[in-house]
Design a protein around this motif. Structure first.
Motif, short mmCIF file in Angstrom:
data_model
loop_
_atom_site.label_atom_id
_atom_site.label_comp_id
_atom_site.label_asym_id
_atom_site.label_seq_id
_atom_site.Cartn_x
_atom_site.Cartn_y
_atom_site.Cartn_z
N THR A 43 0.83 -1.21 0.00
CA THR A 43 0.00 0.00 0.00
C THR A 43 0.86 1.26 0.00
OG1 THR A 43 -0.11 0.02 2.43
CG2 THR A 43 -1.86 -1.14 1.24
N LEU A 44 0.36 2.27 -0.68
CA LEU A 44 0.91 3.62 -0.61
C LEU A 44 -0.08 4.46 0.17
CD1 LEU A 44 2.29 4.41 -4.19
CD2 LEU A 44 3.62 4.03 -2.13
N ASP A 45 0.37 5.06 1.25
CA ASP A 45 -0.53 5.86 2.10
C ASP A 45 0.21 7.12 2.53
OD1 ASP A 45 -2.42 6.88 3.77
OD2 ASP A 45 -2.39 5.25 5.21
N LEU A 46 -0.05 8.22 1.82
CA LEU A 46 0.60 9.49 2.12
C LEU A 46 -0.29 10.31 3.05
CD1 LEU A 46 2.97 11.44 1.47
CD2 LEU A 46 1.55 12.36 -0.36
N THR A 47 0.27 10.72 4.18
CA THR A 47 -0.46 11.51 5.16
C THR A 47 0.13 12.91 5.25
OG1 THR A 47 -0.92 9.51 6.46
CG2 THR A 47 -1.23 11.62 7.57
N GLU A 72 4.03 12.19 5.57
CA GLU A 72 4.34 10.93 6.25
C GLU A 72 3.89 9.75 5.39
OE1 GLU A 72 3.23 8.51 10.38
OE2 GLU A 72 2.65 10.60 10.12
N ASN A 73 4.77 8.75 5.29
CA ASN A 73 4.44 7.53 4.56
C ASN A 73 3.90 6.50 5.54
OD1 ASN A 73 4.29 5.24 3.02
ND2 ASN A 73 6.41 5.27 2.30
N SER A 74 2.58 6.37 5.59
CA SER A 74 1.94 5.44 6.51
C SER A 74 1.65 4.09 5.87
CB SER A 74 0.62 6.05 7.03
OG SER A 74 0.85 7.28 7.67
N GLY A 75 2.10 3.90 4.63
CA GLY A 75 1.85 2.65 3.93
C GLY A 75 2.97 1.64 4.15
N SER A 76 2.89 0.54 3.39
CA SER A 76 3.89 -0.53 3.51
C SER A 76 4.94 -0.48 2.41
CB SER A 76 3.18 -1.90 3.48
OG SER A 76 2.53 -2.10 2.23
N LEU A 77 4.74 0.38 1.41
CA LEU A 77 5.69 0.52 0.31
C LEU A 77 6.45 1.83 0.42
CD1 LEU A 77 3.45 -0.61 -2.70
CD2 LEU A 77 5.21 -1.98 -1.55
N ALA A 165 8.75 3.52 3.87
CA ALA A 165 7.58 3.12 4.64
C ALA A 165 7.82 3.39 6.11
CB ALA A 165 7.27 1.64 4.42
N GLY A 166 6.88 4.08 6.75
CA GLY A 166 7.01 4.43 8.16
C GLY A 166 7.79 5.70 8.40
N GLY A 167 8.36 6.31 7.35
CA GLY A 167 9.15 7.53 7.50
C GLY A 167 8.34 8.78 7.22
N ALA A 168 8.97 9.93 7.40
CA ALA A 168 8.30 11.21 7.16
C ALA A 168 9.33 12.23 6.70
CB ALA A 168 7.61 11.70 8.43
N ASP A 169 8.85 13.26 6.05
CA ASP A 169 9.73 14.34 5.59
C ASP A 169 9.06 15.67 5.90
OD1 ASP A 169 11.92 15.52 4.53
OD2 ASP A 169 11.46 15.10 2.44
N ASP A 170 9.83 16.60 6.48
CA ASP A 170 9.32 17.94 6.79
C ASP A 170 9.60 18.87 5.62
OD1 ASP A 170 8.42 17.39 9.40
OD2 ASP A 170 10.47 17.47 10.14
#
Length: 208
Positions: A43-47, A72-77, A165-170
């Motif tokens: 899954t791709l899940d951009l927050t 934030e990448n809340s997905g698995s890919l 996946a699970g990371g984030a960028d400001d």
């Protein structure tokens, strides 16, 4: 019994024997294994945090608004890149704007990500990656804008690797109602609704 009768009986017996052999069965060893396979798509899940980046009223020419937000990448890919599409509408309060577009007077500065976001706007020492007014931004395709922003280093930690996946960028931007030194009275009372649509794209397929 005559020879002919004996011969005929012999032939009949031979044919019957062949029939029995042809219709018989043979036993042999066997073994069966079944292959059970599973294909599960990631899954791709951009927050986006916050979802509403700007909500400002009572603006005047010369006002500017620095903001930070997080993708934030809340997905698995893993996300290879994030594309930005800009659109806006202007509410002409007095109906006297003519061919003047308020979007041309609202300028967006994309700031290079350097260090921790809580210190980005402590002073005026920051690097502008791209400087476009809203009308210009709305005329870019997301892919065209991505090339310009990525080359300038808008992404910091994950400039080359996207957002895992699970990371984030400001990210940080500064929007200014530009004072052009001329009469801008026609924009008094007007408002502008800005929509930024962020689209995450997957990394290229790989051997698995």
């Amino acid at each position: 019994m005559s020879f002919k009768k004996k011969l005929g009986l012999g032939v009949a017996s031979a044919v019957l024997g062949i029939s029995l052999v042809g219709g018989g069965t043979f036993a042999y060893f066997s073994d069966t294994e079944a292959s059970e396979n599973t294909f599960a798509a990631g899954t791709l899940d951009l927050t986006l945090d916050p979802v509403e980046i700007f909500n400002v009223d009572n603006l005047k020419p010369g006002d500017y608004m620095p903001r930070t937000f997080q993708l934030e990448n809340s997905g698995s890919l893993d996300i290879a890149k994030v594309l930005l599409d800009t659109s806006y509408t202007v509410n002409d309060a007095k109906g006297d704007n003519g061919n003047q577009d308020l979007g041309e007077h609202i300028e967006v500065k994309f700031i290079k990500n350097e260090g921790h976001s809580e210190h980005w706007f402590d002073n005026d020492e920051y690097t502008v990656v791209a400087n476009k007014n809203l009308k210009e931004l709305s005329q870019y395709t997301p892919d065209e804008l991505a090339v310009e922003l990525e080359d300038g280093g808008i992404f910091w930690d994950y400039k080359k690797d996207g957002i895992p996946a699970g990371g984030a960028d400001d990210l940080r931007v500064l929007i200014e109602f530009v004072d052009n030194g001329e009469d801008q009275n026609i924009f008094q009372g007007d408002s502008l609704e800005l929509t930024w649509e962020f689209t995450a794209e997957q990394e290229d397929g790989e051997r698995r």
